[in-house]
Design an enzyme around this catalytic site. Structure first.
Site, mmCIF file in Angstrom:
data_model
loop_
_atom_site.group_PDB
_atom_site.id
_atom_site.type_symbol
_atom_site.label_atom_id
_atom_site.label_comp_id
_atom_site.label_asym_id
_atom_site.label_seq_id
_atom_site.Cartn_x
_atom_site.Cartn_y
_atom_site.Cartn_z
ATOM 1 N N HIS A 77 38.874 41.679 44.189
ATOM 2 C CA HIS A 77 37.692 41.072 43.558
ATOM 3 C C HIS A 77 37.062 42.009 42.531
ATOM 4 O O HIS A 77 35.868 41.922 42.219
ATOM 5 C CB HIS A 77 36.639 40.664 44.596
ATOM 6 C CG HIS A 77 37.045 39.516 45.469
ATOM 7 N ND1 HIS A 77 36.858 39.512 46.836
ATOM 8 C CD2 HIS A 77 37.667 38.342 45.177
ATOM 9 C CE1 HIS A 77 37.334 38.387 47.341
ATOM 10 N NE2 HIS A 77 37.828 37.659 46.344
ATOM 11 N N ASN B 133 43.262 31.951 35.143
ATOM 12 C CA ASN B 133 43.220 32.436 36.523
ATOM 13 C C ASN B 133 44.030 31.445 37.351
ATOM 14 O O ASN B 133 43.534 30.403 37.754
ATOM 15 C CB ASN B 133 41.775 32.517 37.005
ATOM 16 C CG ASN B 133 41.654 33.086 38.416
ATOM 17 O OD1 ASN B 133 42.631 33.179 39.154
ATOM 18 N ND2 ASN B 133 40.437 33.443 38.793
ATOM 19 N N ARG C 42 44.031 36.833 34.938
ATOM 20 C CA ARG C 42 43.700 37.548 36.167
ATOM 21 C C ARG C 42 44.997 37.778 36.941
ATOM 22 O O ARG C 42 45.732 36.835 37.240
ATOM 23 C CB ARG C 42 42.732 36.737 37.025
ATOM 24 C CG ARG C 42 42.418 37.418 38.355
ATOM 25 C CD ARG C 42 41.805 36.454 39.338
ATOM 26 N NE ARG C 42 41.524 37.088 40.624
ATOM 27 C CZ ARG C 42 41.510 36.434 41.781
ATOM 28 N NH1 ARG C 42 41.787 35.142 41.817
ATOM 29 N NH2 ARG C 42 41.241 37.079 42.901
ATOM 30 N N ARG D 176 41.449 32.973 55.891
ATOM 31 C CA ARG D 176 42.050 34.270 56.187
ATOM 32 C C ARG D 176 41.285 34.986 57.295
ATOM 33 O O ARG D 176 40.067 34.866 57.393
ATOM 34 C CB ARG D 176 42.083 35.140 54.925
ATOM 35 C CG ARG D 176 43.149 34.732 53.934
ATOM 36 C CD ARG D 176 43.028 35.537 52.644
ATOM 37 N NE ARG D 176 42.425 34.758 51.575
ATOM 38 C CZ ARG D 176 42.015 35.253 50.414
ATOM 39 N NH1 ARG D 176 42.130 36.562 50.187
ATOM 40 N NH2 ARG D 176 41.501 34.474 49.492
ATOM 41 N N GLU E 112 33.977 36.090 36.305
ATOM 42 C CA GLU E 112 35.223 36.828 36.108
ATOM 43 C C GLU E 112 35.858 36.507 34.756
ATOM 44 O O GLU E 112 36.501 37.369 34.132
ATOM 45 C CB GLU E 112 36.201 36.501 37.235
ATOM 46 C CG GLU E 112 35.726 36.962 38.604
ATOM 47 C CD GLU E 112 36.512 36.363 39.742
ATOM 48 O OE1 GLU E 112 36.928 37.120 40.631
ATOM 49 O OE2 GLU E 112 36.702 35.130 39.739
#
Length: 387
Positions: free
Chosen positions: A178, A8, A90, A238, A374
């Site tokens: 996500h 990732n 990912r 963000r 993940e």
């Protein structure tokens, strides 16, 4: 020993997972702040015990490739005869075409590179991780797993914007992100809470990047993130949802260009911009600066607002799951995010919440805290694609 490696790769971080062929965890690695003097690597085995770094390992890491080389050296020292047979990555954006994991080749890499404008701060770094792994493992199959794939079954009304249809056809639509995390949570609910899995659940993935997803019967039906990973909840740096008129104002009246606006929205806003203190929720919770409290309050307000909207998309709510770094570890955020939601059947058991219990609900709606994973989703997909 044959193993599956998961990668990732971000703009300043790298997460690696090493899994046996039976998908049991062998080791995990996290490198943060790559390219900065304070860059550091944390690497441990399946029981959480730190693995020794080689004496000649760099104290900081200038590139993801350098970090990957060092981690690989540690893995090989601790697992003699290690043979990585497949590498799963990912990749944030799969666009319209990719709704399932895919084996990477040059043509697919070019296709994914064309999606960089859709995810400018993620896609290039994800693909750089693929190239770094290909350099270190020539000929080893590499599999892309997409954050957008879990959301590809949305109804048209949850995917579109009110723009001329030609833009939708060209890919200007809501994608959601996500997805690897939501896929894992849906699987855990199917395994441990089958009745809830069959119902209507809002999952809140709260971390430096934050979003929420409406999952009905194990399927994503709506998400707070849209065309980009900027939409929806405010995040560490963000902005989250913002009136497009504000962006026009910035361009026309503040003299900003596209690069400055990108920097503002991705790197200077969110919890950091609102508080002026930090993008880290732990720091904000420990701060006595009133702007820190305001940033937390706005973050939780948006969670409540989006929770109600997602419940409306499903026609009701049976459960809420918190995951991600903030969702799993911040009892105050969980409490504040659920405050005043009794009308929806949602309330928190204060004692269970403070003790970080798995089941923290006190009302009709189940409220769970489930750590996400993940990496195991990527490893499973890589193994499945390779048969």
């Amino acid at each position: 020993m044959k193993a599956i490696l998961t990668v990732n790769s971000g703009s300043s971080s790298l997460k690696l997972g090493l899994f046996a062929e039976d998908l049991s965890t062998l080791a995990m690695c996290h490198v943060d702040r790559i390219g900065r003097r304070e860059a550091a690597m944390k690497i441990h085995d399946a029981k959480g015990r730190g693995l020794p770094m080689p004496d000649h390992a760099p104290k900081a890491f200038a590139t993801n490739t350098q970090a990957l080389r060092t981690a690989l050296e540690v893995f090989r020292a601790d697992f003699p005869g290690l043979e990585v047979v497949v590498i799963g990555h990912r990749v944030v954006h799969g666009g319209i075409s990719h709704a399932a994991p895919v084996r990477l080749d040059e043509e697919t890499m070019k296709d994914l590179a064309r999606l960089a404008p859709f995810a400018p701060l993620h896609q290039p770094h994800n693909l750089a991780g693929v190239r770094a792994a290909a350099e270190l493992f020539p000929g080893t199959p590499q599999i892309a797993c997409f954050d957008t794939a879990f959301h590809r079954g949305h109804d048209f009304v949850n995917d579109t914007y009110a723009l001329p249809h030609a833009y939708y056809a060209r890919g200007v639509r809501r994608y959601g992100f996500h997805g690897l995390s939501y896929d894992y949570i849906a699987g855990e609910l199917a395994r441990t809470e089958p009745a809830l899995h069959a119902g209507r659940v809002v999952v809140a993935h709260l971390g430096s990047g934050a979003s929420m997803c409406a999952i009905s019967g194990g399927r994503s039906v709506d998400s707070t993130m849209g065309f980009s990973a900027l939409d929806g909840l405010p995040m560490g740096t963000r902005s989250g949802q913002i009136d497009p008129g504000v962006l026009l104002y910035m361009l026309q009246n503040e003299g900003m260009d596209a690069g400055q606006l990108t920097d503002l929205l991705y790197k200077q806003s969110g919890l950091l911009g609102m508080s002026g203190v930090s993008n880290d929720m732990r720091t904000l919770e420990g701060s006595d600066d009133p702007h820190a409290a305001e940033a937390i309050a706005y973050f939780c307000h948006r969670i409540r607002r989006e929770m109600a909207a997602l419940a409306a998309s499903m026609g009701g709510l049976d459960g809420v799951v918190f995951c991600g770094g903030i969702g799993e570890n911040s009892a105050p955020v969980r409490a504040q995010a659920c405050a005043g939601m009794d009308w929806l059947g949602l309330s928190i058991d204060a004692a269970a919440n403070a003790q970080a219990a798995r089941d923290i609900g006190a009302g009709r709606v189940r409220v769970l805290v489930i750590p996400t994973n993940e990496e195991i989703i990527i490893a499973r997909a890589a193994k499945q694609v390779m048969g």
